[in-house]
Design an enzyme around this catalytic site. Structure first.
Site, PDB file in Angstrom:
ATOM      1  N   ARG A  33       1.079   8.374  -8.463  1.00 13.60           N
ATOM      2  CA  ARG A  33       1.519   9.471  -7.593  1.00 13.60           C
ATOM      3  C   ARG A  33       2.893   9.205  -6.976  1.00 13.60           C
ATOM      4  NH1 ARG A  33      -0.001  11.611  -2.015  1.00 13.60           N
ATOM      5  NH2 ARG A  33      -0.047  13.881  -2.210  1.00 13.60           N
ATOM      6  N   ILE A  59       3.672  18.370  -2.473  1.00 18.25           N
ATOM      7  CA  ILE A  59       2.712  17.825  -3.432  1.00 18.25           C
ATOM      8  C   ILE A  59       1.363  17.857  -2.717  1.00 18.25           C
ATOM      9  CG2 ILE A  59       3.273  15.457  -2.687  1.00 18.25           C
ATOM     10  CD1 ILE A  59       2.503  14.484  -5.475  1.00 18.25           C
ATOM     11  N   SER A  60       0.361  18.416  -3.380  1.00 22.39           N
ATOM     12  CA  SER A  60      -0.933  18.649  -2.726  1.00 22.39           C
ATOM     13  C   SER A  60      -1.624  17.345  -2.344  1.00 22.39           C
ATOM     14  CB  SER A  60      -1.863  19.448  -3.646  1.00 22.39           C
ATOM     15  OG  SER A  60      -1.389  20.750  -3.812  1.00 22.39           O
ATOM     16  N   GLN A  61      -2.444  17.426  -1.321  1.00 23.01           N
ATOM     17  CA  GLN A  61      -3.306  16.329  -0.896  1.00 23.01           C
ATOM     18  C   GLN A  61      -4.171  15.877  -2.078  1.00 23.01           C
ATOM     19  OE1 GLN A  61      -6.039  17.731   2.027  1.00 23.01           O
ATOM     20  NE2 GLN A  61      -7.097  15.777   2.268  1.00 23.01           N
ATOM     21  N   PRO A  62      -4.290  14.574  -2.347  1.00 19.88           N
ATOM     22  CA  PRO A  62      -5.106  14.118  -3.475  1.00 19.88           C
ATOM     23  C   PRO A  62      -6.529  14.673  -3.475  1.00 19.88           C
ATOM     24  CG  PRO A  62      -3.771  12.319  -2.681  1.00 19.88           C
ATOM     25  CD  PRO A  62      -3.556  13.452  -1.725  1.00 19.88           C
TER      26      PRO A  62
END
Length: 210
Positions: A33, A59-62
């Site tokens: 990431r 970038i989206s939260q995992p």
């Protein structure tokens, strides 16, 4: 902060928060990431949080990436998936390790250019990109076995629904009553079945090119 130990810690956190699909957890743990954020933010890459990537995007939260991917895979392994909103390319990179082909659309050309370089560097040769308004999808490649939308729509995008194969699902955040809800919408022979997966926070889904 980008070591395998750090990634493993993120995977444990996702498992604790309810992610059950071991395929998804394995891929999240294997995907670098830190390659998808600015170098200045790389030390935070494996925190379970959204991070800025420029152009007023994130970038989206995992956890959200894992949850959406898990929901997409629930009915089996889709071969051909459309992603709307390439952004950093992280969600597409995760999908590319789980399905045969990923077709990803992004309206902001600079973000798409950066994502393409990342796909090339990581040798993700089954990801195909297009600079286009996400509301249009990718008609020439339809129908798809699954669709993931990574921005919040003001209403369910009708054009995208009709690019689903019968039996396929679309995972999409939609604004309803001032709140964003993550929906799983399955196309049946003569209708669409909707399931609410809970509240989320995404950047808005905008039209036009940039």
């Amino acid at each position: 902060m980008t070591s395998q130990r750090t990634r493993d810690r993120l995977v444990r956190r996702l498992r604790e928060h309810g992610i059950r699909d071991e395929r998804v957890l394995r891929v999240i743990g294997a995907t670098p990431r830190h390659e998808f954020v600015d170098e200045a933010l790389s030390s935070r890459a494996y925190e379970d949080t959204a991070l800025p990537i420029g152009q007023s995007q994130t970038i989206s939260q995992p956890y959200i990436v894992a949850r959406m991917t898990e929901a997409l895979l629930e009915g089996g392994k889709p071969k051909k998936v459309l992603e709307v909103g390439t952004g950093s390319g992280y969600q597409a990179a995760v999908l590319a390790q789980l399905v045969d082909q990923v077709f990803t659309v992004e309206r902001i050309e600079e973000l798409l250019r950066q994502a393409r370089r990342r796909f090339h560097r990581l040798r993700l040769h089954n990801v195909y990109t297009r600079h286009a308004d996400g509301h249009e999808g990718w008609p020439s490649q339809a129908p798809f076995d699954g669709i993931i939308v990574t921005a919040a729509a003001s209403a369910v995008p009708e054009e995208l629904l009709h690019q689903l194969k019968v039996g396929a699902v679309m995972i999409v955040p939609v604004e309803r009553n001032g709140m964003q809800q993550l929906l799983s919408i399955r196309r049946t022979e003569d209708d669409f079945e909707e399931e609410n997966l809970g509240g989320v926070i995404f950047v808005p889904m905008l039209g036009g090119l940039s």
